[in-house]
Design an enzyme around this catalytic site. Sequence first.
Site, PDB file in Angstrom:
ATOM      1  N   SER A  32       2.971   0.922  -6.494  1.00  0.00           N
ATOM      2  CA  SER A  32       3.728  -0.107  -5.765  1.00  0.00           C
ATOM      3  C   SER A  32       4.999  -0.446  -6.509  1.00  0.00           C
ATOM      4  CB  SER A  32       2.877  -1.368  -5.596  1.00  0.00           C
ATOM      5  OG  SER A  32       1.658  -1.049  -4.974  1.00  0.00           O
TER       6      SER A  32
ATOM      7  N   HIS B  21      -3.508   4.181  -2.463  1.00  0.00           N
ATOM      8  CA  HIS B  21      -4.483   3.251  -1.874  1.00  0.00           C
ATOM      9  C   HIS B  21      -5.163   3.869  -0.651  1.00  0.00           C
ATOM     10  CE1 HIS B  21      -1.356   0.349  -3.562  1.00  0.00           C
ATOM     11  NE2 HIS B  21      -2.451  -0.024  -4.208  1.00  0.00           N
TER      12      HIS B  21
ATOM     13  N   LEU C  18       0.809  -1.220   0.000  1.00  0.00           N
ATOM     14  CA  LEU C  18       0.000   0.000   0.000  1.00  0.00           C
ATOM     15  C   LEU C  18       0.840   1.268   0.000  1.00  0.00           C
ATOM     16  CD1 LEU C  18      -2.703  -1.082   2.623  1.00  0.00           C
ATOM     17  CD2 LEU C  18      -2.740  -1.340   0.128  1.00  0.00           C
TER      18      LEU C  18
END
Lengths: 283, 283
Positions: free
Chosen positions: A186, A37, A33
């Site tokens: 990510s 997010h 995350l």
Amino acid sequence: MKVVKRIDEVRAAVRQARQEGKRIGFVPTMGYLHEGHLSLIDRAREMTDYVVMSIFVNPLQFGPNEDYDRYPRDLERDERMARQRGVDLLFAPDVAEMYPEPIKTTVHVADLSAPLCGASRPGHFDGVATVVLKLFHIVQPDYAFFGLKDAQQVAVVSRMVRDLNVPVTIVPCPIVREADGLAMSSRNVYLSPEERRQATVLYESLQWAKEAVATGLRDWEALKRGVRERIAQKPLAEIDYVDVLAYPDLVPPRGVPGEQVLIAVAVRFGRTRLIDNALVTLE
Amino acid sequence: MKVVKRIDEVRAAVRQARQEGKRIGFVPTMGYLHEGHLSLIDRAREMTDYVVMSIFVNPLQFGPNEDYDRYPRDLERDERMARQRGVDLLFAPDVAEMYPEPIKTTVHVADLSAPLCGASRPGHFDGVATVVLKLFHIVQPDYAFFGLKDAQQVAVVSRMVRDLNVPVTIVPCPIVREADGLAMSSRNVYLSPEERRQATVLYESLQWAKEAVATGLRDWEALKRGVRERIAQKPLAEIDYVDVLAYPDLVPPRGVPGEQVLIAVAVRFGRTRLIDNALVTLE
């Protein structure tokens, strides 16, 4: 925050929340995350009463030569961040829970899955549509929250929901960026320091493109050329695609006032593929 | 019985029933009801508290040279029969309600859609899977009832439900037959009196096949040949396919005890294509 790994546990927890009259919000993710997010959690908490987040790196949406195996994973850290930000239920199934047998069913969204990342990653959006629909059936949320960094994903999922009458409302959420403009991802952890420095060119070239459109440029080929030239100035950047399409239909823009235009780029830095985009409404 | 044409009306009625604590049963049909459909209502009433029937001749599951236009329709008669048999909510949308814009999303169930009717009717089961999933999303039933005359349809829909975690239980129901053995079908009305007489050969040949398997025949090619020969004795019968497959996986049977074997036939009489089958469990 409750953490569960099994589908029946999700169903039981959501059923209970619904019986308490709560609206269910859902944030599907592949984990690792970041603030992007977390901003989806914030939005879900604003709009609903019970926030479910899933963390599942879905093998179905990775091609054979893509980064499924090395995709970054850190469930402990993700749990901490999700708990802190106010997730009520974290669903982190393993692959065998989601695919207990070879899956024979595919959900395909024609046309919208074809250009941009669909062209570079054949089958990718079938994998996305299929797993998202599975997750919708498991969680049965009232609202589901998706980041616009994957603008094509939002278009594909929204169309699937409309076409199949899925009883959920899709909430697209704005891209979250680092201080220097790089879109949160990510995959940014893959970048070497030098790649990371040069990667800001995605945002910079999109800013230029937005400005060019705002000041009247409607020659999309010239716009793409301008973006390409800017990205090409960075020696480590290898362009996958630069495209300009009407949003959310992903067809060539007509250039009429009120039309939403997506300027989308995918660029490789070494083994790392980054995407970014800008949405502009024509005046 | 309430009759509605709009999706939001179905949703409102089902929501209300659910709030009253009722279990929802769903019987999807293409109308022109016969005792086969009505037996599904009976089963739904046994297992649930609120029975929804849909009547929708789905253009998506008909090929370009098939009988979509002339498929028999009589909504008034259907309404009467459904009301009498105890349906609570009849959903009879028109095509524009189900497909307000060209549908881009397709649900495909690999392997199971390929043999039998899938081979004769390319795209048929994609159309079935897609519309059934739409209807499931609209009605959100606890149980859905399907007749085993379309055994392949039951296999395809059941697999879709399992693969996509659709929150519904599929209840397969036995074939209902006329006194002389002909399986009930809306398409039986197409048959001329002479075709109707000869059409009993489907049932008769399947009865022979069941008996042959019960008495130990495991040579599937010989079994198919036997069925074919019996059907070919009727001058108006034109065989589309005769096949023997393991059920519900629709692969060649291994012939082991406990295995379910489907003997399936499709036969044309003039312009009318009839299907029938027998399911036997090997000893």
